[in-house]
Write an enzyme that holds these catalytic residues in place. Structure first.
Site, mmCIF file in Angstrom:
data_model
loop_
_atom_site.group_PDB
_atom_site.id
_atom_site.type_symbol
_atom_site.label_atom_id
_atom_site.label_comp_id
_atom_site.label_asym_id
_atom_site.label_seq_id
_atom_site.Cartn_x
_atom_site.Cartn_y
_atom_site.Cartn_z
ATOM 1 N N ASP B 42 3.830 -1.908 0.001
ATOM 2 C CA ASP B 42 5.206 -2.331 0.263
ATOM 3 C C ASP B 42 5.456 -3.699 -0.356
ATOM 4 O O ASP B 42 4.561 -4.328 -0.926
ATOM 5 C CB ASP B 42 5.547 -2.240 1.752
ATOM 6 C CG ASP B 42 4.829 -3.254 2.609
ATOM 7 O OD1 ASP B 42 4.447 -4.313 2.095
ATOM 8 O OD2 ASP B 42 4.671 -2.974 3.816
ATOM 9 N N LYS B 64 10.150 -0.696 2.258
ATOM 10 C CA LYS B 64 11.280 -1.608 2.321
ATOM 11 C C LYS B 64 11.312 -2.572 1.133
ATOM 12 O O LYS B 64 10.389 -3.347 0.938
ATOM 13 C CB LYS B 64 11.176 -2.416 3.614
ATOM 14 C CG LYS B 64 12.517 -2.705 4.241
ATOM 15 C CD LYS B 64 12.341 -3.530 5.488
ATOM 16 C CE LYS B 64 12.506 -2.684 6.737
ATOM 17 N NZ LYS B 64 12.422 -3.505 7.950
ATOM 18 N N MET B 177 11.853 -10.570 11.947
ATOM 19 C CA MET B 177 13.176 -10.139 11.472
ATOM 20 C C MET B 177 14.277 -10.629 12.409
ATOM 21 O O MET B 177 15.241 -9.922 12.699
ATOM 22 C CB MET B 177 13.217 -8.604 11.342
ATOM 23 C CG MET B 177 12.226 -8.081 10.298
ATOM 24 S SD MET B 177 11.834 -6.298 10.468
ATOM 25 C CE MET B 177 10.622 -6.321 11.814
#
Lengths: 263, 263
Positions: B42, B64, B177
């Protein structure tokens, strides 16, 4: 190429040795073990990892149960400072991660107060290593958006974690040193709204050849705990413990065996 | 000697690459990178780590933001299965730890359903790495007996973590996040009983050469967040963030600089 900072004489590095399996050491921790003049290690660091140090390295057991004795934290702090002042490269090696129930913060504060340069090298915490080994995704889309790490031991002043509130607030619980008090903890979780039939797993000696996973429920946890052999034990509570049980039958042949004990 | 299990053709290993610094790879993850036929990685896995793979290894961005595009999770699961069925050694390499906001559980379930043998190698989660680098002991005797890892992103069905309850129940919060929603999260923490003057820190690009730590308070967090440059960001809330600030002036010369922004 991996670059490592210079391990300066007169400084202290605090490193996590990970959950047990030497392959779960970080490259930085291995470099520290190979470079240190003296290693103060706790009892959770297995012999296979200490064996990676050169023959000339001084190995000093220090900390909870190390060498069969308990070294008080203040005396460890003093030893770290005294060894650094002898201009040695001092490695403080701890099981798991230094900042996850490892008392690394107290050592950092003591070193900072003594103006000893230091560095912290993180490690795979026992709970993270155990979850991987047992295939329990401690966060899982749609199921677990938060995971709490807590200690099941009562604090020095008798203070204890509010497990009822934690069980309500967090989706997954990873509990350290919780086996002895599991009956009281389970009752608090149920009082806080968790169902007695929710999955709970005991992870014994995770990431070592003796590894064992025991699946049960919150309601049956205390009865099951009484039947388990002595071992370093982690407890995982929540639906993700059930996912581990679903995945378990598909593990490769060589993986540690699973015992199911549904209560 | 470190022993690694055989990486069998036709199997998938899910490994965490750690928080960014290649020295924080585990020995097991490095072995996997050196042995795999194909690596699906990723966007959080830095180029320095991918460069450790032999020249013949196929590198496939997946997940992502990888390669500038978003690969849907279902398509990644299918790719892992298809590559394993080509009798390749397939490494799924993720930033941090596969089971801490890494969606590794979904991949395990898909592999198990397809009867593909797999193994999970844990990694240093971004939050653990950032805490070490910033000298914040996320548990600390007498101060923090529990630490929760939670995501600040709203869920697929709009569901969100109950930050008021989490802030009441856990001593330390490590938020992933969370930067974009920090105003709403801070308000919930205060509504739940946290003081607006309690320490909160932003950890930017932790364990990389661009690392920066910004100390502030829950009450001032939203205003400070608006001034920060783009970066991978972790948020740590609780008294331990203040301990990091106390220790910071004593860090070795070569360590990343600290900016204080008290609100």
């Amino acid at each position: 190429m991996i670059r490592h900072p210079a391990f300066a004489p007169g400084s202290v590095w605090l490193a996590g040795a990970g959950p047990g399996d030497p392959a779960l050491l970080t490259l930085a921790a291995l470099h520290a073990i190979e470079t240190a003049d003296v290693i103060l290690h706790d009892a959770l660091v297995p012999a296979e990892i200490l064996a990676l140090a050169p023959a000339a390295t001084r190995l000093v057991p220090a900390g909870k149960r190390a060498g069969g004795i308990h070294t008080p934290q203040l005396s460890i702090n003093e030893d770290l400072i005294a060894l650094a002042r002898q201009d040695l490269r001092v490695l403080r090696l701890k099981g798991g991660d230094p900042f996850v129930f490892g008392r690394g913060g107290e050592e950092c504060l003591a070193l900072a107060a003594a103006s000893i340069p230091f560095r912290v090298i993180p490690g795979i915490s026992a709970g993270i290593g155990a979850a991987s080994a047992a295939h329990m995704p401690i966060t899982h889309r749609g199921v677990a958006r938060s995971v709490v790490f807590a200690t099941g031991e009562a604090g020095p002043a008798g203070g204890e974690v509010d497990f009822a509130a934690l069980g309500r607030a967090a989706d997954t619980l990873v509990l350290y040193m919780a086996r002895q008090n599991i009956g009281r903890i389970a009752a608090a979780l149920i009082a806080g709204g968790r169902s007695p039939t929710d999955p709970l797993a005991f992870l014994l000696d995770a990431t070592t050849p003796r590894e064992r996973v025991v699946h049960t429920t919150i309601g049956a946890a205390a009865a099951i705990a009484a039947t388990l052999p002595p071992a370093a034990t982690l407890v995982i509570v929540g639906p993700v413990a059930g996912i581990g049980a679903m995945i378990a039958p598909h593990r490769p042949e060589a993986e540690p065996s699973i015992r199911s004990a549904q209560g």
